[in-house]
Design a protein around this motif. Structure first.
Motif, PDB file in Angstrom:
ATOM      1  N   VAL A  85       0.846  -1.196   0.000  1.00 21.28           N
ATOM      2  CA  VAL A  85       0.000   0.000   0.000  1.00 21.28           C
ATOM      3  C   VAL A  85       0.881   1.245   0.000  1.00 21.28           C
ATOM      4  N   LEU A  86       0.548   2.167  -0.887  1.00 24.79           N
ATOM      5  CA  LEU A  86       1.187   3.484  -0.909  1.00 24.79           C
ATOM      6  C   LEU A  86       0.122   4.526  -0.607  1.00 24.79           C
ATOM      7  N   ILE A  87       0.351   5.319   0.436  1.00 23.66           N
ATOM      8  CA  ILE A  87      -0.561   6.404   0.792  1.00 23.66           C
ATOM      9  C   ILE A  87       0.055   7.709   0.312  1.00 23.66           C
ATOM     10  N   CYS A  88      -0.648   8.393  -0.606  1.00 16.39           N
ATOM     11  CA  CYS A  88      -0.163   9.643  -1.191  1.00 16.39           C
ATOM     12  C   CYS A  88      -0.950  10.823  -0.637  1.00 16.39           C
ATOM     13  N   CYS A  89      -0.261  11.907  -0.350  1.00 18.00           N
ATOM     14  CA  CYS A  89      -0.906  13.117   0.162  1.00 18.00           C
ATOM     15  C   CYS A  89      -0.571  14.306  -0.739  1.00 18.00           C
ATOM     16  N   ASN A  90      -1.514  15.224  -0.838  1.00 22.41           N
ATOM     17  CA  ASN A  90      -1.316  16.480  -1.566  1.00 22.41           C
ATOM     18  C   ASN A  90      -2.080  17.559  -0.817  1.00 22.41           C
ATOM     19  N   ASN A  91      -1.365  18.579  -0.327  1.00 21.41           N
ATOM     20  CA  ASN A  91      -2.004  19.592   0.515  1.00 21.41           C
ATOM     21  C   ASN A  91      -2.222  20.930  -0.187  1.00 21.41           C
ATOM     22  N   LEU A  92      -2.167  20.933  -1.519  1.00 22.07           N
ATOM     23  CA  LEU A  92      -2.402  22.174  -2.267  1.00 22.07           C
ATOM     24  C   LEU A  92      -3.897  22.384  -2.487  1.00 22.07           C
ATOM     25  N   ALA A  93      -4.418  23.502  -2.001  1.00 23.93           N
ATOM     26  CA  ALA A  93      -5.848  23.762  -2.122  1.00 23.93           C
ATOM     27  C   ALA A  93      -6.280  23.899  -3.582  1.00 23.93           C
ATOM     28  N   LYS A  94      -5.400  24.410  -4.440  1.00 25.28           N
ATOM     29  CA  LYS A  94      -5.782  24.649  -5.839  1.00 25.28           C
ATOM     30  C   LYS A  94      -5.835  23.369  -6.667  1.00 25.28           C
ATOM     31  N   VAL A  95      -5.380  22.262  -6.130  1.00 24.58           N
ATOM     32  CA  VAL A  95      -5.427  20.984  -6.832  1.00 24.58           C
ATOM     33  C   VAL A  95      -6.709  20.255  -6.456  1.00 24.58           C
ATOM     34  N   HIS A  96      -7.486  19.836  -7.438  1.00 25.89           N
ATOM     35  CA  HIS A  96      -8.729  19.115  -7.186  1.00 25.89           C
ATOM     36  C   HIS A  96      -8.453  17.616  -7.092  1.00 25.89           C
ATOM     37  N   LEU A  97      -9.161  16.960  -6.220  1.00 25.31           N
ATOM     38  CA  LEU A  97      -8.930  15.544  -5.963  1.00 25.31           C
ATOM     39  C   LEU A  97      -9.053  14.710  -7.232  1.00 25.31           C
ATOM     40  N   GLU A  98     -10.114  14.945  -8.009  1.00 26.83           N
ATOM     41  CA  GLU A  98     -10.344  14.111  -9.187  1.00 26.83           C
ATOM     42  C   GLU A  98      -9.195  14.226 -10.193  1.00 26.83           C
ATOM     43  N   ASP A  99      -8.735  15.455 -10.447  1.00 25.83           N
ATOM     44  CA  ASP A  99      -7.633  15.653 -11.393  1.00 25.83           C
ATOM     45  C   ASP A  99      -6.356  15.000 -10.885  1.00 25.83           C
ATOM     46  N   TRP A 100      -6.078  15.202  -9.610  1.00 25.37           N
ATOM     47  CA  TRP A 100      -4.859  14.646  -9.028  1.00 25.37           C
ATOM     48  C   TRP A 100      -4.919  13.121  -9.003  1.00 25.37           C
ATOM     49  N   ARG A 101      -6.074  12.562  -8.700  1.00 22.02           N
ATOM     50  CA  ARG A 101      -6.226  11.111  -8.665  1.00 22.02           C
ATOM     51  C   ARG A 101      -5.912  10.505 -10.035  1.00 22.02           C
ATOM     52  N   GLU A 102      -6.442  11.092 -11.083  1.00 24.25           N
ATOM     53  CA  GLU A 102      -6.175  10.571 -12.424  1.00 24.25           C
ATOM     54  C   GLU A 102      -4.689  10.667 -12.760  1.00 24.25           C
ATOM     55  N   GLN A 103      -4.063  11.756 -12.341  1.00 28.47           N
ATOM     56  CA  GLN A 103      -2.622  11.909 -12.559  1.00 28.47           C
ATOM     57  C   GLN A 103      -1.849  10.812 -11.838  1.00 28.47           C
ATOM     58  N   VAL A 104      -2.221  10.541 -10.602  1.00 32.98           N
ATOM     59  CA  VAL A 104      -1.546   9.513  -9.808  1.00 32.98           C
ATOM     60  C   VAL A 104      -1.731   8.134 -10.432  1.00 32.98           C
ATOM     61  N   LEU A 105      -2.949   7.812 -10.850  1.00 30.01           N
ATOM     62  CA  LEU A 105      -3.219   6.494 -11.423  1.00 30.01           C
ATOM     63  C   LEU A 105      -2.469   6.296 -12.745  1.00 30.01           C
ATOM     64  N   ARG A 106      -2.398   7.353 -13.559  1.00 33.62           N
ATOM     65  CA  ARG A 106      -1.648   7.259 -14.821  1.00 33.62           C
ATOM     66  C   ARG A 106      -0.173   7.034 -14.555  1.00 33.62           C
ATOM     67  N   CYS A 107       0.363   7.758 -13.597  1.00 34.78           N
ATOM     68  CA  CYS A 107       1.784   7.629 -13.261  1.00 34.78           C
ATOM     69  C   CYS A 107       2.093   6.223 -12.773  1.00 34.78           C
ATOM     70  N   ALA A 108       1.205   5.650 -11.967  1.00 33.42           N
ATOM     71  CA  ALA A 108       1.420   4.294 -11.465  1.00 33.42           C
ATOM     72  C   ALA A 108       1.439   3.287 -12.607  1.00 33.42           C
ATOM     73  N   THR A 109       0.542   3.454 -13.556  1.00 31.61           N
ATOM     74  CA  THR A 109       0.501   2.538 -14.704  1.00 31.61           C
ATOM     75  C   THR A 109       1.767   2.649 -15.535  1.00 31.61           C
ATOM     76  N   LYS A 110       2.217   3.881 -15.786  1.00 29.77           N
ATOM     77  CA  LYS A 110       3.431   4.087 -16.578  1.00 29.77           C
ATOM     78  C   LYS A 110       4.665   3.540 -15.879  1.00 29.77           C
ATOM     79  N   ALA A 111       4.655   3.572 -14.558  1.00 30.19           N
ATOM     80  CA  ALA A 111       5.794   3.068 -13.789  1.00 30.19           C
ATOM     81  C   ALA A 111       5.781   1.550 -13.672  1.00 30.19           C
ATOM     82  N   GLY A 112       4.764   0.907 -14.261  1.00 31.58           N
ATOM     83  CA  GLY A 112       4.657  -0.535 -14.173  1.00 31.58           C
ATOM     84  C   GLY A 112       4.129  -1.028 -12.848  1.00 31.58           C
ATOM     85  N   ARG A 113       3.501  -0.133 -12.079  1.00 29.38           N
ATOM     86  CA  ARG A 113       2.927  -0.503 -10.787  1.00 29.38           C
ATOM     87  C   ARG A 113       1.450  -0.095 -10.761  1.00 29.38           C
ATOM     88  N   PRO A 114       0.630  -0.700 -11.614  1.00 29.51           N
ATOM     89  CA  PRO A 114      -0.774  -0.286 -11.684  1.00 29.51           C
ATOM     90  C   PRO A 114      -1.493  -0.478 -10.350  1.00 29.51           C
TER      91      PRO A 114
END
Length: 338
Positions: A280-309
């Motif tokens: 399990v990897l727990i990721c945090c982002n404390n920037l108010a201007k970043v929306h959860l949905e956008d950041w979540r998609e970014q995180v999931l894409r990065c995990a897939t590209k890194a070979g760790r879906p």
């Protein structure tokens, strides 16, 4: 706009149920007033064990208003708390240590102990840093780690004062490693460990994030052309069952730049590689201007590209003492099952 007295009264009413739960859980550290959402932007009121920490970020709170606030909060809670007021309305969010409004009693500034999830924490209302030694909005994350760390190896990145590491140890982790660049932060983490002598010892690594996580992930530490890198601890490649990634919004060192808005991926990829398969990897982002949905998609894409879906994910929100009218609190947390 309601008066401060009315806003404080409403805030307490909204928290009464939560406070009962927290006290039952042996927790006496929580936010009593979240001004940006409860009628007084720039004002926060936090309880840290026996201390009441009032902080203003936009403008100084007048002395009479401060003393009235203190009296009202103590009456609501049914007991006395030592008052410390930090005026942080000056540049760069620094505390005005001249304290022209209210000089705290010496006893109020002494080291104290607060409790969360039954764990003891060092409470120090003023110290060399800017922020309190325990970030209260991360309480639900620490509770999740405490519940889900039995028998696991845990890596606490950007560990600050090692609250997540303590919760992992309290939850029965077989190994806990706290990593932070500041020895002053880890020193408080060691104090916290000493305040909980029944817990298994933790490890503490003082290092810049980038060379440490790249070594753990089995990646090379890039050399800068024409520039010699500072010394850093040598670490063997290793994967952990549970990893917590809680970086600051922005920082820069000779090894790289932490920038949650523009380049979360450079932080995330090596953390993914340092997480064991099935971990399990727990990721945090404390920037108010970043929306959860956008950041979540970014995180999931990065995990897939890194070979760790990601096989499964869930979002963890702060508790009700950090209300958010639009459902988008500044602190966003994703729990990723790899």
């Amino acid at each position: 706009m309601p008066s401060l007295e009315q806003a404080l009264r409403a805030a307490y009413r909204n928290r009464e149920g939560l406070l009962i739960q927290l006290h039952d859980q042996a927790t006496d550290c929580y936010r009593l007033f979240h001004g940006s959402q409860e009628g007084a932007p720039g004002l926060t009121v936090d309880r840290y064990g026996p201390q009441l920490l009032v902080q203003s970020f936009h403008q100084t709170l007048e002395r009479d208003a401060l003393l009235a606030l203190h009296e009202q909060v103590c009456a609501s809670l049914g007991g006395h708390l030592s008052l410390v007021y930090n005026d942080r309305s000056q540049g760069n969010s620094r505390i005005d240590r001249n304290d022209p409004v209210y000089r705290a009693d010496a006893t109020a500034l002494e080291d104290q102990v607060g409790r969360e999830w039954g764990i003891n924490y060092r409470v120090r209302a003023r110290h060399s840093g800017q922020d309190p030694l325990l970030f209260l909005d991360l309480r639900n994350v620490r509770g999740w780690v405490k519940t889900n760390s039995a028998g696991k190896s845990v890596l606490n990145l950007f560990a600050y004062t090692c609250g997540v590491g303590l919760c992992a140890a309290a939850g029965g982790a077989r190994e806990v490693c706290n990593l932070d660049f500041a020895e002053s932060n880890l020193a408080v983490g060691r104090e916290n460990g000493a305040l909980n002598p029944d817990l298994a010892p933790m490890q503490f690594v003082q290092s810049d994030y980038f060379p440490a996580i790249r070594q753990l992930a089995g990646l090379p530490v890039p050399q800068r052309r024409g520039r010699q890198l500072p010394e850093y601890p040598r670490l063997a490649p290793k994967q952990f069952d549970l990893v917590l990634l809680d970086p600051p919004a922005w920082s820069k060192s000779a090894f790289g730049t932490v920038d949650l808005l523009r380049d979360y991926q450079s932080l995330l990829k090596p953390a993914l590689l340092a997480t064991a398969d099935g971990g399990v990897l727990i990721c945090c982002n404390n920037l108010a201007k970043v929306h959860l949905e956008d950041w979540r998609e970014q995180v999931l894409r990065c995990a897939t590209k890194a070979g760790r879906p990601v096989r499964h994910w869930q979002a963890l929100s702060p508790a009700a003492d950090f209300p958010s009218a639009d459902g988008q609190p500044p602190l966003k947390v994703l729990v990723l099952q790899l």
